[in-house]
Design a protein around this motif. Structure first.
Motif, PDB file in Angstrom:
ATOM      1  N   THR A 175       9.836   5.676   4.686  1.00  0.00           N
ATOM      2  CA  THR A 175      11.187   5.403   3.928  1.00  0.00           C
ATOM      3  C   THR A 175      10.572   5.098   3.037  1.00  0.00           C
ATOM      4  O   THR A 175      10.052   4.519   2.403  1.00  0.00           O
ATOM      5  CB  THR A 175      11.797   3.573   5.317  1.00  0.00           C
ATOM      6  OG1 THR A 175      11.579   3.511   6.025  1.00  0.00           O
ATOM      7  CG2 THR A 175      12.799   3.630   4.216  1.00  0.00           C
TER       8      THR A 175
ATOM      9  N   ALA B 270      10.072   7.804  10.286  1.00  0.00           N
ATOM     10  CA  ALA B 270       9.152   6.537   9.679  1.00  0.00           C
ATOM     11  C   ALA B 270       8.482   5.968  10.224  1.00  0.00           C
ATOM     12  O   ALA B 270       7.479   5.725   9.932  1.00  0.00           O
ATOM     13  CB  ALA B 270      10.028   6.071   9.021  1.00  0.00           C
TER      14      ALA B 270
ATOM     15  N   ASP C 176      20.021   2.707   3.559  1.00  0.00           N
ATOM     16  CA  ASP C 176      19.098   3.562   1.684  1.00  0.00           C
ATOM     17  C   ASP C 176      19.299   2.860   0.562  1.00  0.00           C
ATOM     18  O   ASP C 176      18.554   3.320  -0.368  1.00  0.00           O
ATOM     19  CB  ASP C 176      20.543   4.755   1.789  1.00  0.00           C
ATOM     20  CG  ASP C 176      19.778   6.025   2.936  1.00  0.00           C
ATOM     21  OD1 ASP C 176      18.977   5.746   3.433  1.00  0.00           O
ATOM     22  OD2 ASP C 176      21.279   6.921   2.915  1.00  0.00           O
TER      23      ASP C 176
ATOM     24  N   GLN D 174       8.626  -0.401  10.527  1.00  0.00           N
ATOM     25  CA  GLN D 174      10.312   0.254  10.691  1.00  0.00           C
ATOM     26  C   GLN D 174      10.580  -0.532   9.287  1.00  0.00           C
ATOM     27  O   GLN D 174      11.791  -0.405   8.739  1.00  0.00           O
ATOM     28  CB  GLN D 174      11.292   0.039  11.699  1.00  0.00           C
ATOM     29  CG  GLN D 174      12.191   0.988  11.295  1.00  0.00           C
ATOM     30  CD  GLN D 174      12.570   3.016  11.959  1.00  0.00           C
ATOM     31  OE1 GLN D 174      11.391   3.566  12.033  1.00  0.00           O
ATOM     32  NE2 GLN D 174      13.669   3.414  11.827  1.00  0.00           N
TER      33      GLN D 174
ATOM     34  N   ARG E 142      11.997  -1.448   4.787  1.00  0.00           N
ATOM     35  CA  ARG E 142      13.785  -0.617   4.674  1.00  0.00           C
ATOM     36  C   ARG E 142      13.201  -1.844   3.403  1.00  0.00           C
ATOM     37  O   ARG E 142      14.332  -1.491   2.402  1.00  0.00           O
ATOM     38  CB  ARG E 142      14.907  -1.613   5.378  1.00  0.00           C
ATOM     39  CG  ARG E 142      15.079  -1.081   5.650  1.00  0.00           C
ATOM     40  CD  ARG E 142      15.209  -1.804   7.409  1.00  0.00           C
ATOM     41  NE  ARG E 142      15.513  -0.536   8.897  1.00  0.00           N
ATOM     42  CZ  ARG E 142      15.368  -1.199   9.886  1.00  0.00           C
ATOM     43  NH1 ARG E 142      15.402  -2.244  10.520  1.00  0.00           N
ATOM     44  NH2 ARG E 142      15.326  -0.347  10.694  1.00  0.00           N
TER      45      ARG E 142
ATOM     46  N   ARG F 238      12.532   0.712  -1.048  1.00  0.00           N
ATOM     47  CA  ARG F 238      12.340   1.932  -1.290  1.00  0.00           C
ATOM     48  C   ARG F 238      12.270   2.660  -2.400  1.00  0.00           C
ATOM     49  O   ARG F 238      12.573   3.696  -2.726  1.00  0.00           O
ATOM     50  CB  ARG F 238      13.964   2.403  -0.773  1.00  0.00           C
ATOM     51  CG  ARG F 238      14.147   1.937   0.972  1.00  0.00           C
ATOM     52  CD  ARG F 238      15.612   2.275   1.095  1.00  0.00           C
ATOM     53  NE  ARG F 238      15.479   3.897   1.917  1.00  0.00           N
ATOM     54  CZ  ARG F 238      15.843   5.144   2.657  1.00  0.00           C
ATOM     55  NH1 ARG F 238      15.021   4.756   3.266  1.00  0.00           N
ATOM     56  NH2 ARG F 238      15.574   5.773   1.656  1.00  0.00           N
TER      57      ARG F 238
END
Length: 606
Positions: free
Chosen positions: A47, A180, A300, A321, A325, A328
């Motif tokens: 990610t 990812a 995002d 995962q 987040r 990024r």
């Protein structure tokens, strides 16, 4: 000039002029070259590594529309808005649209008026959509979040299995599958189920060096979480994961009551409320989202400074995962978890009581064992994490184990006492009772079962209850004990316990440390911004205020206008002309045309 070098030049030109980045990172150039030339690819990239460019740029280089298969209906609007800001013609087809809106999008697809079309797998697989694609010029298919095809995985989506139809129906259209998160087994399953066995595989490093990993012993987890946020991430954006919907709501209320701007998110909420909370998290600064794992895939937002877990994840894939987040934007971020014995009991019970077949339960049990191993390791967490994905590495210097190395000791005798107590109580009792026996606790239950008469009664009185719980967790992680899924969560000995009980095998344990509050860095965001000088800091603040207002006018998240990293670079460089602004990473031609004059005016206000 060869066609391949010409393709590379065109790809670099698109990267610089449309997206505003000076150069490709990692495998991006190779992947883009492979797909733009008509080849298939399977891409594993962490990610924040720039996966979306790997299909967006080939879609712009090839004739036709690039079809992006994504399970993230709630985020498609933001993705399309972000591309529109770059001057890319993008749209989506999903169940949130009216009939008229969907018809208009379909006409644009048939007319070759789009560069990218986002579509949910359920919609894609309808006869209407497949016939639409039959009648259209297609540049490529991008299958995002490809790990959803794995029946063994943590995010399985049944409709993903049917995506092999793309290869069967459109054999000449290149396909790129991206994720990812995939261990070697999941990688092989993706390739097989999507008929990508002959595709080139690109596996980037799984390491996220900007993320600091920290796992603490749970002792009033909610209070520990609050301390962590207040001491290290006050005012920062973050995500807190909980296992149950009830715990999500209670935790969000608790944080709000203590001054943290927190919102809940889980699948049991009304869709309008869930969507509104997600929108606020994406579009406002400093919000903490408390959520089940229903939240997060495809988020995002670049400036999430921490991801916290109040419950043990089911697998390392899920943990990786979810923690991915954070950060990024490449700036420092934290992955924090509070973990206790009850988490192990709860996860084991969920596996045992599920309706899955025995082979699936075995796989899930092995994944949980690997997760426990990460929690109880005596060595660098990042090494353990990366090893799970088949990547060798050395100590990272940026996890709690590296920063404050645990002391190990020969715990063979203590482990023998614990295992003996489990055996003498006939493997019929849970952790609390066994620890009471070891510590010689005088209770009605102990007397009722005459366990005060056992030879093991009180043999561990010199060790505190929390320390025995820590030893017990390590025994489970080492595979010496398992927790039964009966009503009492009874502890059972495994075959591996025999040599320990006989004194034939040494057991190294981690020395117990009482949890202590310690202030580390303060807010990560404030520490990052402290790198700016006084004048640069003032300009950065003006740019952020301008961005908030601009994002509100355009009805998009603030980071869609510009990332913080781009604005920091502008604040440091203080470009005085459009041409100088063009050299800033993240400022493409469309954004230069749209916002350039406003930014130069802001800079010249001094």
């Amino acid at each position: 000039m060869s066609s391949q070098s010409s393709l590379q030049d065109r790809a670099l030109d698109v990267l610089q002029t449309v997206f505003g980045y000076p150069s490709f990172r990692g495998h991006q150039a190779e992947i883009i070259g492979q797909v733009a030339a008509g080849g298939d690819a399977l891409v594993l990239m962490p990610t924040g590594g720039g996966k979306s460019l790997c299909y967006q740029i080939p879609a712009l280089l090839r004739d036709g529309v690039g079809v992006v298969v994504s399970p993230l209906i709630a985020l498609m609007q933001d993705q399309v808005d972000a591309l529109a800001e770059l001057g890319v013609r993008a749209a989506f087809l999903n169940s949130t649209q009216t009939y008229e809106q969907a018809m208009r999008t379909e006409r644009m697809v048939r007319g070759g008026e789009l560069d990218l079309l986002y579509v949910a797998p359920e919609r894609l697989l309808t006869q209407r959509c497949l016939e639409l694609l039959d009648a259209s010029k297609l540049a490529l298919f991008a299958i995002d979040e490809a790990h959803c095809v794995s029946q063994w995985g943590h995010d399985f989506r049944p409709e993903y299995i049917r995506l092999s139809v793309l290869h069967e129906r459109f054999p000449q259209v290149p396909r790129i599958a991206l994720t990812a998160t995939a261990d070697p087994q999941t990688r092989a399953e993706i390739a097989h189920r999507l008929q990508l066995d002959d595709a080139r595989q690109f596996v980037s490093s799984f390491d996220r060096p900007n993320i600091r990993y920290q796992i603490v012993e749970k002792n009033n987890g909610r209070k520990q979480l609050l301390d962590f946020i207040q001491e290290e991430h006050a005012g920062d954006a973050g995500v807190v994961y909980c296992l149950s919907r009830k715990k999500v709501e209670e935790t969000a209320e608790f944080l709000c009551a203590h001054g943290v701007n927190a919102l809940p998110y889980h699948a049991g909420m009304e869709l309008a409320d869930r969507t509104a909370n997600q929108s606020r998290f994406l579009r406002e600064d400093g919000i903490v989202m408390v959520a089940t794992i229903a939240f997060g895939m495809g988020i995002d937002k670049p400036d999430v400074r921490f991801v916290a877990h109040l419950d043990l994840p089911k697998s390392i894939e899920g943990y990786y995962q979810e923690t991915g987040r954070a950060g990024r934007d490449g700036l420092p971020a934290d992955a924090w978890m509070a973990y206790g014995l009850q988490d192990v009991v709860q996860q084991r019970r969920m596996i045992d009581e599920s309706e899955a077949d025995e082979s699936f339960k075995r796989v899930q049990g092995a994944k949980l064992d690997a997760m426990l191993g990460l929690c109880e390791t005596l060595h660098c967490r990042r090494v353990r994490l990366l090893d799970y994905f088949g990547q060798a590495s050395g100590p990272c210097g940026n996890c709690d184990i590296c920063l404050s190395p645990p002391v190990s000791y020969d715990g063979s005798v203590r482990m023998q006492k614990l295992l003996s107590a489990v055996y003498r109580t006939e493997q019929r009792f849970g952790a609390g009772h066994v620890i009471d026996v070891l510590r010689g606790t005088d209770s009605e239950k102990i007397r009722q079962w005459r366990h005060d008469k056992l030879s093991v009664f009180g043999i561990g009185a010199d060790v505190g209850e929390q320390e025995w719980r820590a030893i017990l967790r390590q025994a489970i992680a080492l595979g010496l004990l398992v927790v039964d899924h009966d009503a009492y969560s009874s502890l059972k000995l495994t075959d591996a316990a025999r040599p320990v009980l006989r004194g034939e095998q040494q057991v190294l344990l981690r020395e117990y440390r009482k949890p202590e509050k310690k202030k580390r860095d303060g807010s990560r965001a404030r520490a990052i911004d402290a790198e700016l000088s006084g004048a640069a800091r003032a300009l950065f603040d003006r740019l952020r205020a301008w961005r908030v207002e601009t994002a509100r006018r355009h009805n998009v998240p603030a980071y869609v206008i510009f990332h913080d990293a781009t604005m920091r670079e502008i604040a440091k460089a203080r470009p005085v002309s459009i041409n100088e602004l063009r050299n800033i990473s993240g400022v493409g031609e469309r954004k230069l045309e749209t916002y350039g004059e406003e930014i130069i005016a802001l800079i010249n206000e001094d």
